[in-house]
Design a protein around this motif. Structure first.
Motif, short mmCIF file in Angstrom:
data_model
loop_
_atom_site.label_atom_id
_atom_site.label_comp_id
_atom_site.label_asym_id
_atom_site.label_seq_id
_atom_site.Cartn_x
_atom_site.Cartn_y
_atom_site.Cartn_z
N ALA A 145 0.84 -1.20 0.00
CA ALA A 145 0.00 0.00 0.00
C ALA A 145 0.87 1.24 0.00
CB ALA A 145 -0.92 0.01 1.23
N ALA A 146 0.41 2.26 -0.70
CA ALA A 146 1.10 3.55 -0.70
C ALA A 146 0.97 4.19 0.67
CB ALA A 146 0.49 4.45 -1.77
N ARG A 147 1.89 5.07 0.98
CA ARG A 147 1.89 5.73 2.29
C ARG A 147 1.59 7.23 2.13
NH1 ARG A 147 8.41 6.27 3.72
NH2 ARG A 147 8.80 8.09 2.38
N ARG A 148 1.23 7.85 3.23
CA ARG A 148 1.14 9.30 3.27
C ARG A 148 2.52 9.86 3.58
NH1 ARG A 148 -3.36 11.72 2.98
NH2 ARG A 148 -4.52 9.89 3.68
N ALA A 149 2.91 10.93 2.92
CA ALA A 149 4.25 11.47 3.08
C ALA A 149 4.53 11.85 4.53
CB ALA A 149 4.43 12.69 2.19
N PHE A 189 7.46 3.96 -9.99
CA PHE A 189 6.07 3.76 -9.58
C PHE A 189 5.96 2.72 -8.46
CE2 PHE A 189 5.38 5.20 -13.98
CZ PHE A 189 4.27 6.01 -13.88
N LEU A 190 6.73 1.65 -8.59
CA LEU A 190 6.62 0.54 -7.64
C LEU A 190 7.06 0.94 -6.24
CD1 LEU A 190 7.97 -2.34 -9.89
CD2 LEU A 190 5.63 -1.47 -9.69
N ARG A 191 8.07 1.80 -6.15
CA ARG A 191 8.50 2.25 -4.83
C ARG A 191 7.42 3.07 -4.16
NH1 ARG A 191 10.61 -1.49 -5.75
NH2 ARG A 191 12.76 -1.85 -6.42
N LEU A 192 6.66 3.82 -4.93
CA LEU A 192 5.52 4.54 -4.37
C LEU A 192 4.44 3.56 -3.94
CD1 LEU A 192 6.99 6.94 -5.83
CD2 LEU A 192 4.71 7.82 -6.37
N ALA A 193 4.18 2.56 -4.78
CA ALA A 193 3.10 1.61 -4.50
C ALA A 193 3.36 0.81 -3.23
CB ALA A 193 2.92 0.65 -5.68
N GLU A 194 4.62 0.52 -2.94
CA GLU A 194 4.93 -0.28 -1.75
C GLU A 194 5.23 0.57 -0.52
OE1 GLU A 194 8.00 -2.71 -3.35
OE2 GLU A 194 9.59 -1.23 -3.03
N ALA A 212 1.20 2.24 -18.27
CA ALA A 212 -0.11 1.64 -18.00
C ALA A 212 -0.07 0.65 -16.83
CB ALA A 212 -0.65 0.96 -19.25
N ALA A 213 0.83 -0.33 -16.92
CA ALA A 213 0.89 -1.35 -15.87
C ALA A 213 1.30 -0.78 -14.52
CB ALA A 213 1.82 -2.48 -16.28
N PRO A 214 2.41 0.00 -14.43
CA PRO A 214 2.77 0.52 -13.11
C PRO A 214 1.79 1.53 -12.56
CG PRO A 214 4.25 1.38 -14.79
CD PRO A 214 3.43 0.30 -15.44
N GLN A 215 1.11 2.29 -13.44
CA GLN A 215 0.07 3.19 -12.93
C GLN A 215 -1.06 2.38 -12.30
OE1 GLN A 215 -1.53 6.05 -15.71
NE2 GLN A 215 -3.25 6.58 -14.37
N ALA A 216 -1.45 1.28 -12.93
CA ALA A 216 -2.50 0.44 -12.36
C ALA A 216 -2.09 -0.11 -11.01
CB ALA A 216 -2.84 -0.70 -13.32
N VAL A 217 -0.83 -0.55 -10.89
CA VAL A 217 -0.35 -1.07 -9.61
C VAL A 217 -0.38 0.02 -8.55
CG1 VAL A 217 1.63 -2.05 -8.39
CG2 VAL A 217 1.06 -2.88 -10.68
N LEU A 218 0.12 1.20 -8.90
CA LEU A 218 0.13 2.30 -7.93
C LEU A 218 -1.28 2.69 -7.51
CD1 LEU A 218 1.48 4.53 -6.31
CD2 LEU A 218 1.62 5.91 -8.41
N GLU A 219 -2.18 2.81 -8.46
CA GLU A 219 -3.55 3.18 -8.10
C GLU A 219 -4.24 2.08 -7.30
OE1 GLU A 219 -5.55 4.59 -11.61
OE2 GLU A 219 -4.31 6.41 -11.68
#
Length: 251
Positions: A145-149, A189-194, A212-219
């Motif tokens: 999951a993404a985090r809050r800064a 993107f993946l570092r943001l997603a995790e 497309a793919a990393p945006q989907a993972v991040l969202e």
């Protein structure tokens, strides 16, 4: 949708194995018409992915980077795949580990599903927007999951090849920055997603199959990707080219 995700994950893993084998054997680097690099790893990985997608889901068109470069352009529909068989070819050719395999599914202009393999890191990130995102590493699958800064400032991911762009420094001057890392490919993107980073500003050219793919993972992990006007980054644009965009973790 989960069956399509499983298909995408399987194919990025199989393509990652092909790319790893090419890397071990050695390869030449050629240039495409737009002067971007291409290798046999790009071509073999794309052939595997495209064949797999078309066999398993023939009703869904496939738009793939090397096919487009060769002039074989499949007309998209309301639902279609976007494939980058080797995102970060420059990094791959330079012997760095910052390259990935991307398969994303678009519905009505929005990414809804993505799978991204990082062959050199033995990782796969994948997700369905609205249902969640996951990372598979070392045989272990876990929710991400993404985090809050944090209060100390943003951990920023930026492109290695735009590291000296004065526009980036000027843009970031308006933010409180804790650290800045320049790396290649979808890994940003993946570092943001995790939840390991907070912000990825892209002030430079990208193509839809890059994102497309990393945006989907991040969202799927709770983040977002926005254009200058604050709207979500959309797909099906003329020439498959993206405008500048800004990827965020939780906002």
């Amino acid at each position: 949708m989960r069956e399509l995700l499983n298909l995408a994950v399987r194919l990025v893993e199989e393509a990652a194995a092909v790319i790893t084998a090419v890397r071990a054997a050695g390869f030449a680097v050629d240039a495409k018409a737009d002067a971007t690099p291409v290798t046999v790893a790009d071509m073999r990985a794309e052939a595997l992915i495209v064949a797999g997608l078309r066999a398993a889901a023939p009703e869904i068109p496939v738009i793939a980077e090397e096919e487009v470069a060769a002039g074989r352009i499949t007309a998209p529909s309301a639902r279609y795949w976007l494939v980058d068989p080797l995102d970060g070819t420059r990094e791959f050719a330079a012997g760095r580990d910052e390259f990935a395999v991307n398969i994303g599914l678009i519905e009505h202009g929005a990414p809804v599903l993505g799978a991204v393999a990082s062959p050199a890191l033995a990782e796969v990130h994948f997700g369905i927007v609205g249902q969640g995102a996951w990372r598979r590493r070392g045989g272990v699958e876990e929710h991400i999951a993404a985090r809050r800064a944090p209060p100390e400032g943003l951990t920023v991911m930026a492109s290695r090849h735009y590291a000296d762009d004065p526009r980036l420094a000027a843009f970031l001057a308006g933010y409180k920055i804790a650290s800045l890392t320049n790396i290649g490919s979808a890994l940003k993107f993946l570092r943001l997603a995790e939840g390991a980073a907070d912000f990825y500003p892209r002030l430079g050219r990208t193509m839809e199959w890059d994102t497309a793919a990393p945006q989907a993972v991040l969202e799927a992990a709770g983040g977002c990707v926005l254009t200058h006007d604050g709207a979500p980054l959309r797909y099906g644009k003329p020439g498959w080219e993206n405008p500048d965009f800004f990827a965020w973790g939780l906002r």
